[in-house]
Scaffold this active site. Sequence first.
Site: not given
Length: 144
Positions: A10-11, A18, A23, A74, A77, A98, A100, A107
């Site tokens: 998601p996103n 943004r 990112y 990835n 969330a 995996e 990211h 974080r």
Amino acid sequence: MKKILILNGPNLNMLGLREPHIYGDQSLQDVEDLCYETAHSHNMKIDFRQSNHEGELVDWIQEARGVQDAVVINAAAYTHTSVAIHDALKLLDVPIIEVHLSNPKEREEFRHHSYIESVAKSVFAGHGAKGYQMAIDRLAELLG
Ligand code: CA2
């Protein structure tokens, strides 16, 4: 030709629009182009997808059984929440990597736990879009 399913959660469709300080400034299309070039250099084929829906990601993982030779994920969330994605990945008998863009372990505390890492062969985090490239390079080694 080996086939790699690359899943984005998601996103991630908003990438580049943004929070470039977290990112990076590349769009998801840029990431896909990089994956395509990297896979092409190893004579491998990619199927690159993004969904904002947990169930759709689970469906795609199930459909990968017997079709794909590896998965790069990835889960965004859902990395930190989804037992359903963990369970679906566990049903695969191909290597899972995996990825990211940021390093979630550095974080907020709610990002420190991953439901993916226990089923993944390797994790690349904090390298931006290059992490996807590193994942495909690793799979080229693993798949010979
Ligand atoms: O660093 C990563 O790749 C993450 O998987 C990204 C997720 C985050 O929840 C994970 O903890 C780490 C968030 C993806 C959201 O993507 C955005 C893109 C542009 C603007 C805002 C968010």
